[in-house]
Design an enzyme around this catalytic site. Structure first.
Site, PDB file in Angstrom:
ATOM      1  CE1 TYR A 131      13.248  31.673   4.338  1.00 61.66           C
ATOM      2  CE2 TYR A 131      13.311  29.279   4.085  1.00 61.66           C
ATOM      3  CZ  TYR A 131      13.065  30.535   3.565  1.00 61.66           C
ATOM      4  OH  TYR A 131      12.630  30.657   2.275  1.00 61.66           O
ATOM      5  CG  MET A 162       9.336  23.815  -0.321  1.00 62.09           C
ATOM      6  SD  MET A 162       8.161  24.854  -1.196  1.00 62.09           S
ATOM      7  CE  MET A 162       7.285  25.640   0.135  1.00 62.09           C
ATOM      8  CE  LYS A 222      -0.297  -0.256   5.052  1.00 64.43           C
ATOM      9  NZ  LYS A 222      -1.140  -0.692   6.185  1.00 64.43           N
ATOM     10  NE  ARG A 255      -6.641   0.375  11.252  1.00 65.31           N
ATOM     11  CZ  ARG A 255      -5.455   0.226  10.653  1.00 65.31           C
ATOM     12  NH1 ARG A 255      -4.666   1.266  10.459  1.00 65.31           N
ATOM     13  NH2 ARG A 255      -5.044  -0.956  10.261  1.00 65.31           N
TER      14      ARG A 255
HETATM   15  C1  LIG Z   1      -0.366  -1.723   6.897  1.00 69.16           C
HETATM   16  C2  LIG Z   1      -0.935  -2.989   7.397  1.00 69.16           C
HETATM   17  C3  LIG Z   1      -0.109  -4.107   7.565  1.00 69.16           C
HETATM   18  C4  LIG Z   1       1.396  -4.067   7.434  1.00 69.16           C
HETATM   19  O1  LIG Z   1       1.939  -3.618   8.655  1.00 69.16           O
HETATM   20  P1  LIG Z   1       3.553  -3.537   8.875  1.00 69.16           P
HETATM   21  O2  LIG Z   1       3.686  -3.088  10.273  1.00 69.16           O
HETATM   22  O3  LIG Z   1       4.022  -2.515   7.888  1.00 69.16           O
HETATM   23  O4  LIG Z   1       4.097  -4.872   8.604  1.00 69.16           O
HETATM   24  C5  LIG Z   1      -0.719  -5.310   7.894  1.00 69.16           C
HETATM   25  N1  LIG Z   1      -2.054  -5.378   8.081  1.00 69.16           N
HETATM   26  C6  LIG Z   1      -2.868  -4.312   7.964  1.00 69.16           C
HETATM   27  C7  LIG Z   1      -4.334  -4.461   8.194  1.00 69.16           C
HETATM   28  C8  LIG Z   1      -2.332  -3.072   7.632  1.00 69.16           C
HETATM   29  O5  LIG Z   1      -3.137  -2.002   7.542  1.00 69.16           O
END
Ligand SMILES: *Cc1c(COP(=O)(O)O)cnc(C)c1O
Length: 382
Positions: A272, A320, A44, A142
């Protein structure tokens, strides 16, 4: 060494991703979890900033049986690139995305009777079964069906003729804290919910709970599959769980080139807010990379970069587009390569170092590296 991508960019600031390290890490996690659990590589957020498609190919090549994404869009990207193995969608799809989800054969985690009904209706219209994994909330708080909601979710899928359950999953809230007792508590709740599914006649192939930390530290969390994200990038899930201790190698490095050089006298104020003054006469180098690229402004006066065989401190406020570096008596040369993250000359700056300075986690550092920085992938399947 195969260079897979040569993006149209003239800037010397580059994110390098070593696909051989991705392959190594997937194999390492496979070794750790053993033959009874498969590895789902979580790609992801553009593979945590590493580039979803090349990482997905490398992970698959190294034996990851599944890929996981957070968004339907991310799954579609994998399919368009020709990745045709199983892809898990980690959250329920928005109603408008169901069509694309089904068309691209993404397997969603599902936890609300409302979505089960939507998918069932879609499946009846399209005259096809929609395969899902059920997600239980065992203490993450969640998404997922809570233990109280579990039976009605099971009843919902029981009466949905076109929804086929092929997995049950949960997610751990504190797997990256080795001493947290809530992990065992969550796993115990999960076992009971899996049992209740069995009692309801739902006996899916896949049962999964572990993220990277869960996979590395908690034998009981491995079940039939682990969902590993941060670990396949070779990064530490937390301060208490160091990736290197588990034989994982960081895949990402960030380099640039010196774009401007000047000699300053003692006391010269820099950047800055004039938060830095030259301690004595010496050399300053300017680097063409800044917070708009994802270099945290929190590194101001705190991080170090590598070049000319040594470590050199960031001088003054990160801006930046540019960062200044105090070179002291080492005269930098224009165009000289500088490593912001990675290894050089026997020294190393880790994503973990930036996370520590910025009071955040490795995940945030790498996902914040923006697309202004070209990604160059080396190694991997050929
Ligand atoms: C992002 C995610 C993972 C991966 O977690 P890591 O700590 O990066 O290994 C696994 N399961 C779910 C549901 C996630 O949202």
């Amino acid at each position: 060494m195969t260079v897979h991508t040569a993006p149209a960019s003239w800037r010397p600031s580059t994110v390098h991703v070593d696909l051989d390290a991705i392959g190594h890490n997937v194999r390492r996690i496979r070794d750790v979890v053993g033959p009874d659990a498969s590895v789902c590589a979580v790609v992801k957020a553009d593979a945590y900033g590493h580039g979803a498609v090349p990482v997905a190919r490398a992970a698959t090549d190294a034996g990851a049986a599944w890929l996981a994404v957070a968004l339907v869009e991310e799954g579609v990207e994998l399919r368009r690139a020709g990745l045709d193995g199983p892809v898990l969608l980690l959250t329920e799809p928005p109603a408008a995305a169901i069509d694309a989800m089904v068309a691209h054969d993404l397997t969603p985690l599902v936890y609300s009777p409302r979505v089960v009904a939507l998918l069932d209706a879609y499946g009846r219209d399209a005259d096809r079964a929609i395969t899902v994994h059920l997600k239980a909330d065992t203490g993450m708080g969640r998404v997922g069906a809570t233990p109280e909601e579990w039976d009605s979710l099971l009843a919902g899928v029981g009466s949905a003729s076109r929804v086929r359950v092929d997995g049950i999953a949960t997610h751990l809230a504190r797997a990256d804290e080795p001493g947290a007792s809530t992990t065992d508590e969550q796993l115990a709740v999960f076992d009971r919910l899996v049992e209740r599914a069995h009692d309801a006649g739902i006996c899916p192939t896949h049962v999964h709970a572990a993220n990277s930390a869960g996979a590395l530290l908690h034998t009981a969390a491995r079940h039939t599959m682990v969902r590993a994200g941060i670990g396949i990038y070779g990064l530490s899930p937390s301060r208490d769980v160091d990736a290197a201790d588990h034989g994982l190698r960081p895949a990402l490095s960030l380099t640039t080139e010196v774009s401007h050089v000047k000699r300053v006298t003692a006391g010269t104020p820099v950047s800055y807010g004039h938060r830095w003054h030259a301690p004595h006469d010496g050399w300053l180098a300017t680097l063409p990379v800044g917070y708009a690229d994802g270099v945290p402004r929190a590194l101001t006066n705190r991080a170090e970069v590598l070049f000319a065989g040594g470590r050199h401190p960031v001088a003054g406020t990160v801006t930046m587009d540019q960062v200044l570096v105090w070179c002291d008596q080492t005269e930098p040369s224009l165009g000289q390569t500088v490593t912001l993250i990675g290894a050089d000359g026997g020294e190393q700056v880790r994503v973990e170092d930036w996370a520590e300075i910025s009071d955040t986690i490795t995940y945030e550092i790498v996902t914040q590296l923006t697309h202004r920085l070209p990604r160059v992938h080396t190694g991997g399947p050929r």
